[in-house]
Structures are given as structure tokens and as C-alpha cells.
Write an enzyme that holds these catalytic residues in place. Structure first.
Site: not given
Length: 274
Positions: A146, A91, A89, A233
Site C-alpha cells: 500500500k 488495490s 490485486s 482497497s
């Protein structure tokens, strides 16, 4: 439920390992005895398959135990040294792009038991600013990536696109405005250079209102994480904290970019992850 490759690999390691041990105990002595009584020239001429047949080793035992060594090597490397992942993704834009293949250092945050993820040999602690891979707290079969923002005990706040840690705003400097045509999110964003801990990296801020604002206190044994694409996100602002036992390692290198199956892989953006 996600595809838990780590668990499947662990099961494959155990199954092939059992067959390898069974073969060594039951059939290896038989093969050895057969070969000892053979003339040297005959013994050298025999293939491994022929040796197995002479010792009447069952074919399914031969097949299953033959995979043990390669599975053991892959399992050991992925569990304790380095593990590959693909970014699914946007994010973590602009730091990591959709289709990036990355390597994760599995030893940085301690030597951990596979599947259980329990630390057996501590090494270093996660640091603010690290890009981390972890098991998603709401579904541990999924892996998320992350940036680590809050350590245990930290006070985190996020309002008006300003991140604060323990009452101090995180330093960021405006770099450029990115038009829609250059942004996979199909919206204009501002690009900033952010200084978080020892890490200096770029982040995106859109012009939309950010609904998930607030203040959080990071509990003991947990971490607060956010994506570098701050307004696109799903992170700790939405689903909470990451327990230490869910941490898998620190992402440190991009080694390949491959958008989709029929595209041409690229190595031009290879490098260390900041």
C-alpha cells in the site's frame, strides 16, 4: 494461512548450513587426508564425486550440503538487500497493475532479522508517500503493498473522497475520466494526480459511495496505509494500523509485467515506482 516463503527459506538455510558445517568438521579432513597421499596426476583426475566416495561421505550429506551456498546467497539477498514480489490485486492501480513484478528495498527501513523482522541496524524512517510492503497485521504470513499515508502521531481523515493529514487536505488535481473499458475494476473512475509528502502519483476515485470513512489517530510505532485505488482497497480504513515491526521495505522498481501463466511477459512498463 498464506505460504510463508521467508520462513521456509530460513529453515532451508539452517538445515543445509548444519549439514555443510557437519561435512567440514567430519568428512572434509578425511577427504584431505586421502588426497594428500595420492600422486598428483591421480588427484587431478578425480572428480568431486569420486573424492566424496573415497572419504566415505554419506550420499545424503553430500546432497543436502551441496545446496547450502546457493540458498545462503538467495537468503542473504532477500533478507537484507532486495526482495521480489508480484502484485496480486488491483488495490494499487493505477500505480501498480495486477501481474506487475516489483523489487523491494530491504535496507531502507533498517537492517532487520529475517522472519522475526526485528531491526538490528537502523537506517532511515518510512516517509509519507512511500509505497511499502508489509506483513498483514491480521495474518503475518501474508504480504501486503500500500501507500504510506500516516506517520506515528498523525491525524488522518477521509470523507467524500478527500484525504486530510493533520487537518490539511492532500493536494490532488483532476486528470481524466477513465471509462469502464479501460478499467480492470469494470467501473468508471476519475484519475487524479496526488501530492503526498515528496511523492507525486496517480490515484483512482470511483463514483460509488465510500463506506469506510472516518478519522484516525496513528499510534506510536504504527503507520496508516491506503491503496491508490481508493475505493477498491482493503487498507487501514478497514483493518487498522501497521506496526513498525511488520514493515518489510520500500517498493522501488517494476521489472516485469506478466498477466497470467499463458500470456507473454512484458518489459514495456519497467521503471521506478513513484
Amino acid at each position: 494461512m498464506g505460504f510463508d516463503f521467508e520462513l521456509i527459506l530460513a529453515i532451508a538455510f539452517l538445515v543445509t548450513g548444519v549439514f555443510w558445517v557437519y561435512d567440514r568438521i567430519v568428512y572434509f579432513p578425511k577427504r584431505k587426508a586421502v588426497l594428500v597421499n595420492m600422486p598428483t596426476e591421480t588427484r587431478k583426475a578425480l572428480s568431486k564425486d569420486a573424492q566424496q566416495r573415497l572419504a566415505q561421505t554419506p550420499k545424503f550429506v553430500v546432497e543436502v550440503k551441496s545446496y547450502f551456498v546457493i540458498i545462503a546467497v538467495i537468503f542473504g539477498l532477500r533478507s537484507f538487500v532486495v526482495e521480489p514480489f508480484q502484485i496480486p490485486s488491483g488495490s494499487m492501480l493505477p500505480t501498480l497493475k495486477i501481474g506487475d513484478f516489483i523489487l523491494v528495498n530491504k535496507f531502507d527501513y533498517g537492517l532487520r532479522l529475517p522472519v522475526l523482522n526485528t531491526t538490528i541496524i537502523p537506517t532511515t524512517e518510512p516517509k509519507r508517500g512511500d509505497v511499502v510492503v508489509f506483513k498483514y497485521p491480521l495474518d503475518p504470513s501474508l504480504n501486503y503493498i500500500k501507500r504510506l499515508v500516516g506517520l506515528p502521531g498523525d491525524q488522518i481523515s477521509y470523507h467524500n473522497k478527500t484525504l486530510m493529514v493533520n487537518g490539511e487536505p492532500v493536494s490532488k488535481e483532476f486528470l481524466a475520466k477513465l471509462p469502464v473499458s479501460l478499467n480492470p475494476n469494470q467501473e468508471p473512475v476519475d484519475v487524479f494526480s496526488e501530492h503526498l509528502g515528496e511523492a507525486q502519483h496517480e490515484i483512482y476515485n470511483s463514483y460509488r459511495f465510500t463506506p469506510h470513512e472516518g478519522e484516525w489517530t496513528v499510534p506510536a510505532g504504527h503507520y496508516f496505509v491506503m491503496g491508490d485505488n481508493r475505493d477498491n482497497s482493503a487498507d487501514s480504513r478497514f483493518w487498522g494500523f501497521v506496526p513498525d515491526e511488520n514493515m518489510k521495505g520500500r517498493a522501488f522498481y517494476v521489472w516485469l509485467h506478466w498477466d497470467e501463466f499463458f500470456s507473454i511477459p512484458s518489459f514495456k512498463n519497467n521503471g521506478l515506482i513513484e
